[in-house]
Design a protein around this motif. Structure first.
Motif, PDB file in Angstrom:
ATOM      1  N   ARG A 168       1.022  -1.474   0.087  1.00 12.50           N
ATOM      2  CA  ARG A 168      -0.237   0.059   0.033  1.00 12.50           C
ATOM      3  C   ARG A 168       0.918   1.233  -0.050  1.00 12.50           C
ATOM      4  NH1 ARG A 168      -3.097  -3.377   3.820  1.00 12.50           N
ATOM      5  NH2 ARG A 168      -2.263  -2.303   5.478  1.00 12.50           N
ATOM      6  N   ALA A 169       2.248   1.206   0.572  1.00 12.51           N
ATOM      7  CA  ALA A 169       3.106   2.235   0.619  1.00 12.51           C
ATOM      8  C   ALA A 169       3.667   2.524  -0.845  1.00 12.51           C
ATOM      9  CB  ALA A 169       3.927   2.112   1.941  1.00 12.51           C
ATOM     10  N   LEU A 170       3.809   1.776  -1.579  1.00 12.17           N
ATOM     11  CA  LEU A 170       4.751   1.782  -2.632  1.00 12.17           C
ATOM     12  C   LEU A 170       3.697   2.485  -3.959  1.00 12.17           C
ATOM     13  CD1 LEU A 170       7.125  -1.173  -2.768  1.00 12.17           C
ATOM     14  CD2 LEU A 170       7.479   1.287  -1.864  1.00 12.17           C
ATOM     15  N   ALA A 171       4.393   3.186  -4.685  1.00 12.05           N
ATOM     16  CA  ALA A 171       3.715   3.651  -6.006  1.00 12.05           C
ATOM     17  C   ALA A 171       4.828   3.587  -7.235  1.00 12.05           C
ATOM     18  CB  ALA A 171       3.155   5.102  -5.671  1.00 12.05           C
TER      19      ALA A 171
ATOM     20  N   LEU B 211      13.149   1.981  -3.395  1.00 13.48           N
ATOM     21  CA  LEU B 211      12.984   1.383  -2.209  1.00 13.48           C
ATOM     22  C   LEU B 211      14.298   0.626  -1.707  1.00 13.48           C
ATOM     23  CD1 LEU B 211      11.382  -0.231   0.001  1.00 13.48           C
ATOM     24  CD2 LEU B 211      10.788  -1.897  -1.498  1.00 13.48           C
ATOM     25  N   GLY B 212      14.680   1.365  -0.573  1.00  9.64           N
ATOM     26  CA  GLY B 212      15.900   0.653   0.041  1.00  9.64           C
ATOM     27  C   GLY B 212      15.412  -0.386   0.847  1.00  9.64           C
ATOM     28  N   ILE B 213      16.273  -1.599   0.844  1.00 10.99           N
ATOM     29  CA  ILE B 213      16.064  -2.876   1.485  1.00 10.99           C
ATOM     30  C   ILE B 213      17.264  -3.094   2.401  1.00 10.99           C
ATOM     31  CG2 ILE B 213      15.830  -5.317   1.133  1.00 10.99           C
ATOM     32  CD1 ILE B 213      13.211  -3.764   0.451  1.00 10.99           C
ATOM     33  N   ALA B 214      17.022  -3.448   3.538  1.00 10.67           N
ATOM     34  CA  ALA B 214      18.076  -3.711   4.317  1.00 10.67           C
ATOM     35  C   ALA B 214      17.842  -5.465   4.641  1.00 10.67           C
ATOM     36  CB  ALA B 214      18.186  -3.053   5.743  1.00 10.67           C
ATOM     37  N   TRP B 215      18.429  -6.522   4.269  1.00 15.31           N
ATOM     38  CA  TRP B 215      18.453  -7.781   4.304  1.00 15.31           C
ATOM     39  C   TRP B 215      18.391  -8.159   5.764  1.00 15.31           C
ATOM     40  CZ3 TRP B 215      22.458  -9.843   7.136  1.00 15.31           C
ATOM     41  CH2 TRP B 215      23.508  -9.457   6.651  1.00 15.31           C
TER      42      TRP B 215
ATOM     43  N   ASN C 156       8.728   2.204 -13.260  1.00 13.48           N
ATOM     44  CA  ASN C 156       9.893   2.939 -13.060  1.00 13.48           C
ATOM     45  C   ASN C 156      10.089   2.821 -11.518  1.00 13.48           C
ATOM     46  OD1 ASN C 156      11.905   4.625 -13.653  1.00 13.48           O
ATOM     47  ND2 ASN C 156      10.943   6.520 -13.089  1.00 13.48           N
ATOM     48  N   THR C 157      10.054   1.915 -10.838  1.00 13.53           N
ATOM     49  CA  THR C 157      10.486   1.430  -9.633  1.00 13.53           C
ATOM     50  C   THR C 157      11.841   0.876  -9.579  1.00 13.53           C
ATOM     51  OG1 THR C 157       8.238   1.666  -8.850  1.00 13.53           O
ATOM     52  CG2 THR C 157      10.000   0.178  -7.383  1.00 13.53           C
TER      53      THR C 157
ATOM     54  N   ALA D  97       7.716  -8.946  -7.616  1.00 12.19           N
ATOM     55  CA  ALA D  97       6.708  -8.595  -7.229  1.00 12.19           C
ATOM     56  C   ALA D  97       6.127  -7.237  -7.816  1.00 12.19           C
ATOM     57  CB  ALA D  97       6.296  -8.678  -5.569  1.00 12.19           C
ATOM     58  N   TYR D  98       7.179  -6.372  -7.646  1.00 14.80           N
ATOM     59  CA  TYR D  98       6.891  -4.955  -8.124  1.00 14.80           C
ATOM     60  C   TYR D  98       7.309  -4.495  -9.401  1.00 14.80           C
ATOM     61  CZ  TYR D  98       5.866  -4.569  -3.078  1.00 14.80           C
ATOM     62  OH  TYR D  98       5.450  -5.000  -1.926  1.00 14.80           O
ATOM     63  N   SER D  99       7.962  -5.705 -10.398  1.00 12.03           N
ATOM     64  CA  SER D  99       8.407  -5.526 -11.639  1.00 12.03           C
ATOM     65  C   SER D  99       9.628  -4.338 -11.444  1.00 12.03           C
ATOM     66  CB  SER D  99       7.237  -4.855 -12.431  1.00 12.03           C
ATOM     67  OG  SER D  99       6.306  -5.907 -12.610  1.00 12.03           O
ATOM     68  N   ALA D 100      10.332  -4.369 -10.514  1.00 12.21           N
ATOM     69  CA  ALA D 100      11.327  -3.349 -10.187  1.00 12.21           C
ATOM     70  C   ALA D 100      12.841  -3.870 -10.493  1.00 12.21           C
ATOM     71  CB  ALA D 100      11.375  -3.091  -8.834  1.00 12.21           C
ATOM     72  N   ARG D 101      13.571  -2.959 -10.946  1.00 16.06           N
ATOM     73  CA  ARG D 101      14.918  -3.426 -11.250  1.00 16.06           C
ATOM     74  C   ARG D 101      15.744  -3.021  -9.833  1.00 16.06           C
ATOM     75  NH1 ARG D 101      14.043   1.896 -13.086  1.00 16.06           N
ATOM     76  NH2 ARG D 101      15.309   3.541 -12.366  1.00 16.06           N
TER      77      ARG D 101
END
Length: 327
Positions: free
Chosen positions: A110-113, A118-122, A140-141, A170-174
């Motif tokens: 819900r937060a993403l557009a 998006l930064g991810i800390a593993w 363009n994510t 899931a988000y079709s992101a690079r």
């Protein structure tokens, strides 16, 4: 009914039609089966497929109940937006984490557009979130890894990249991976590498984050953080963290209960972003569960690292109680 592959466009079209008949026209599964020429069990599988793939997003608008009231109070006390997941004292910490991870995955969606970095800390917590993420097509994510994953016994690439891959799919992101050690042996090596253009490029992407997603590491957590169990720290490192009164970390950057991080030696060798970089991100989503992470959560609040938090009910109640006692 013919067997259809999970990614078959025909199955997707049938799932959309079945979901519309079920949720919008209030037909039961038997009636839908007659209309679509299939069994009731096939209709059930299509509806499950529609929910699992994000074709259907179910939102419950319930009156403020137990956890809703706790979330409101928690938000007022700590100045964040909170989602409190119903749990009981009898649940295991692993079950608690699983439920919190499921809610966090929905919360993140819900937060993403579009046009988002998006930064991810593993870590162990974010790994659970990644297993429950619901597909959402975003234009363009990009996803950027916040800290390296290599250690003396492993490159860490398989572990970190699998977490990133789930979100990206899931988000079709690079994805911008960060193929550096989690901790350098010598802080001078980090300083030198941070001047390299290839490394600088990833660091520059980190500076553009719109959303950061992270769990909280804690040295004494009942469900240990991966950084504390995966061969990243030596006995001398643990001793140093104890002597420096460290209560937790975000993306392998450590802090004390009062939120301070100055003078913590291990941070000089960490590949994680300075906490000031995290604080500059507009939306900072923390996912945490288990009462053993209470001090780590309080330290993260004191450091100003959190704007949104997903946590279990038991931890939320404990933090509210401790805050009440301090006042």
């Amino acid at each position: 009914m013919e067997r259809l592959a999970a990614d078959d466009p025909k199955r997707t079209a049938l799932a959309v039609r079945a979901a519309h008949l079920y949720y919008m026209q209030d037909l039961d599964m038997a009636a839908i089966g007659r209309e679509l020429g299939m069994s009731r069990s096939s209709v059930s599988r299509l509806l499950s497929f529609a929910r699992a793939t994000g074709l259907v997003d179910i939102t419950i608008h319930a009156p403020a109940g137990r956890t809703g009231e706790i979330a409101d109070e928690f938000g007022r006390r700590f100045g964040v937006t909170a989602s409190v997941v119903p749990t009981t004292a009898q649940m295991s910490d692993s079950d608690r984490l699983e439920r919190v991870g499921q809610e966090a995955a929905r919360w993140l969606g819900r937060a993403l557009a579009a046009n988002t970095t998006l930064g991810i800390a593993w870590g162990a917590t974010v790994s659970v979130v990644s297993r429950h993420v619901v597909p959402k097509e975003l234009w363009n994510t990009q996803i950027v890894q916040l800290n390296g994953a290599g250690n003396p016994t492993s490159s860490g690439i398989d572990y970190a990249s699998e977490i990133l891959r789930r979100f990206a799919t899931a988000y079709s992101a690079r994805v911008e991976q960060f193929p550096v050690p989690a901790f350098f042996d010598d802080p001078r090596t980090k300083v030198a590498l941070w001047h390299e253009r290839s490394t600088r490029r990833v660091l520059d992407v980190q500076q553009t984050m719109d959303v950061a997603l992270f769990g909280l590491g804690a040295p004494d957590a009942d469900v240990p953080s991966h950084v504390y169990t995966g061969g990243y720290l030596e006995p001398a490192d643990f001793a140093s963290l104890r002597s420096e009164r460290v209560v937790g970390d975000v993306a392998t950057m450590f802090y004390r209960h009062d939120g301070s991080d100055s003078g913590i030696e291990l941070n000089k060798r960490s590949s994680g972003p300075d906490l000031a970089v995290i604080r500059a991100v507009p939306r900072r989503i923390c996912v945490v569960s288990g009462e053993s992470k209470a001090a780590a959560t309080e330290g993260a609040f004191a450091a100003g690292l959190i704007t949104d938090i997903v946590l279990d009910e038991n931890l939320a109640r404990l933090l509210i109680h401790r805050d009440t006692q301090r006042r």
